[in-house]
Write a protein that holds these residues in place. Structure first.
Motif, PDB file in Angstrom:
ATOM      1  N   GLU A  17      34.293  40.408 -11.730  1.00  0.00           N
ATOM      2  CA  GLU A  17      33.540  40.986 -12.782  1.00  0.00           C
ATOM      3  C   GLU A  17      33.279  39.775 -13.956  1.00  0.00           C
ATOM      4  O   GLU A  17      34.092  38.923 -13.982  1.00  0.00           O
ATOM      5  CB  GLU A  17      34.682  42.028 -13.307  1.00  0.00           C
ATOM      6  CG  GLU A  17      33.993  42.917 -14.448  1.00  0.00           C
ATOM      7  CD  GLU A  17      32.797  43.507 -14.253  1.00  0.00           C
ATOM      8  OE1 GLU A  17      31.996  43.086 -14.819  1.00  0.00           O
ATOM      9  OE2 GLU A  17      32.643  44.559 -13.479  1.00  0.00           O
ATOM     10  N   SER A  19      32.598  40.864 -17.397  1.00  0.00           N
ATOM     11  CA  SER A  19      32.718  41.603 -18.499  1.00  0.00           C
ATOM     12  C   SER A  19      34.175  41.753 -18.767  1.00  0.00           C
ATOM     13  O   SER A  19      35.093  42.176 -17.959  1.00  0.00           O
ATOM     14  CB  SER A  19      31.969  42.792 -18.561  1.00  0.00           C
ATOM     15  OG  SER A  19      32.580  44.005 -17.926  1.00  0.00           O
ATOM     16  N   PHE A  20      34.746  41.817 -20.194  1.00  0.00           N
ATOM     17  CA  PHE A  20      36.022  42.139 -20.573  1.00  0.00           C
ATOM     18  C   PHE A  20      36.379  43.461 -20.026  1.00  0.00           C
ATOM     19  O   PHE A  20      37.647  43.735 -19.557  1.00  0.00           O
ATOM     20  CB  PHE A  20      36.166  41.976 -22.031  1.00  0.00           C
ATOM     21  CG  PHE A  20      35.924  40.698 -22.633  1.00  0.00           C
ATOM     22  CD1 PHE A  20      36.311  39.489 -21.702  1.00  0.00           C
ATOM     23  CD2 PHE A  20      35.507  40.566 -23.818  1.00  0.00           C
ATOM     24  CE1 PHE A  20      35.808  38.197 -22.167  1.00  0.00           C
ATOM     25  CE2 PHE A  20      35.305  39.193 -24.309  1.00  0.00           C
ATOM     26  CZ  PHE A  20      35.604  38.194 -23.689  1.00  0.00           C
ATOM     27  N   SER A  21      35.529  44.448 -20.155  1.00  0.00           N
ATOM     28  CA  SER A  21      35.978  45.814 -20.010  1.00  0.00           C
ATOM     29  C   SER A  21      36.091  46.013 -18.393  1.00  0.00           C
ATOM     30  O   SER A  21      36.854  46.690 -17.951  1.00  0.00           O
ATOM     31  CB  SER A  21      35.110  46.843 -20.455  1.00  0.00           C
ATOM     32  OG  SER A  21      33.539  46.595 -19.981  1.00  0.00           O
ATOM     33  N   GLY A  22      35.248  45.362 -17.645  1.00  0.00           N
ATOM     34  CA  GLY A  22      35.324  45.320 -16.163  1.00  0.00           C
ATOM     35  C   GLY A  22      36.535  44.515 -15.589  1.00  0.00           C
ATOM     36  O   GLY A  22      37.250  45.048 -14.656  1.00  0.00           O
ATOM     37  N   GLN A  24      39.325  44.308 -17.403  1.00  0.00           N
ATOM     38  CA  GLN A  24      40.496  44.993 -17.706  1.00  0.00           C
ATOM     39  C   GLN A  24      40.657  46.415 -16.756  1.00  0.00           C
ATOM     40  O   GLN A  24      41.642  46.947 -16.497  1.00  0.00           O
ATOM     41  CB  GLN A  24      40.585  45.447 -19.083  1.00  0.00           C
ATOM     42  CG  GLN A  24      40.523  44.470 -20.107  1.00  0.00           C
ATOM     43  CD  GLN A  24      42.026  43.442 -19.630  1.00  0.00           C
ATOM     44  OE1 GLN A  24      43.070  44.163 -19.760  1.00  0.00           O
ATOM     45  NE2 GLN A  24      41.710  42.275 -19.735  1.00  0.00           N
ATOM     46  N   ALA A  25      39.557  47.011 -16.510  1.00  0.00           N
ATOM     47  CA  ALA A  25      39.340  48.135 -15.613  1.00  0.00           C
ATOM     48  C   ALA A  25      39.806  47.694 -14.148  1.00  0.00           C
ATOM     49  O   ALA A  25      40.677  48.534 -13.461  1.00  0.00           O
ATOM     50  CB  ALA A  25      37.961  48.814 -15.379  1.00  0.00           C
ATOM     51  N   THR A  33      41.804  40.855  -9.296  1.00  0.00           N
ATOM     52  CA  THR A  33      40.656  40.600 -10.208  1.00  0.00           C
ATOM     53  C   THR A  33      40.125  39.369 -10.350  1.00  0.00           C
ATOM     54  O   THR A  33      41.094  38.485 -10.915  1.00  0.00           O
ATOM     55  CB  THR A  33      40.818  41.574 -11.645  1.00  0.00           C
ATOM     56  OG1 THR A  33      41.215  43.064 -10.810  1.00  0.00           O
ATOM     57  CG2 THR A  33      39.672  41.537 -12.499  1.00  0.00           C
ATOM     58  N   GLN A  48      42.080  37.202 -20.677  1.00  0.00           N
ATOM     59  CA  GLN A  48      41.939  38.482 -20.081  1.00  0.00           C
ATOM     60  C   GLN A  48      42.916  38.790 -18.961  1.00  0.00           C
ATOM     61  O   GLN A  48      42.944  39.814 -18.399  1.00  0.00           O
ATOM     62  CB  GLN A  48      40.482  38.659 -19.463  1.00  0.00           C
ATOM     63  CG  GLN A  48      39.402  38.740 -20.630  1.00  0.00           C
ATOM     64  CD  GLN A  48      39.596  39.600 -21.705  1.00  0.00           C
ATOM     65  OE1 GLN A  48      39.925  41.084 -21.306  1.00  0.00           O
ATOM     66  NE2 GLN A  48      39.937  39.588 -23.041  1.00  0.00           N
TER      67      GLN A  48
END
Length: 71
Positions: A17, A19-22, A24-25, A33, A48
């Protein structure tokens, strides 16, 4: 969680990933990750807490998937 629906074994699954949100998900889902430094520089991605950071997918070894582990 979709990993349960799809019957994925999370310790041997990876999230790539940028993106930050990706990121974290992926972490929240219990997946290994890997942050891609394609959108944000490595220095920003460190905060992150991804398991690993790579420049882009060219740094990914397909054997990781076969072996179920990173590096």
């Amino acid at each position: 969680m979709k990993s349960k629906i799809l019957n994925l074994y999370r310790p041997k699954s990876f999230v790539f990933e940028d993106s930050f949100s990706g990121i974290q998900a992926g972490l929240a889902g219990g997946f290994t990750t890997i942050a891609l430094a394609t959108t944000h520089p490595r220095e920003i991605l460190i905060s992150q807490n991804a398991h690993h950071i790579v420049k882009d997918l060219s740094e990914v070894n397909p054997q990781w998937i076969v072996q179920g582990k990173i590096f």
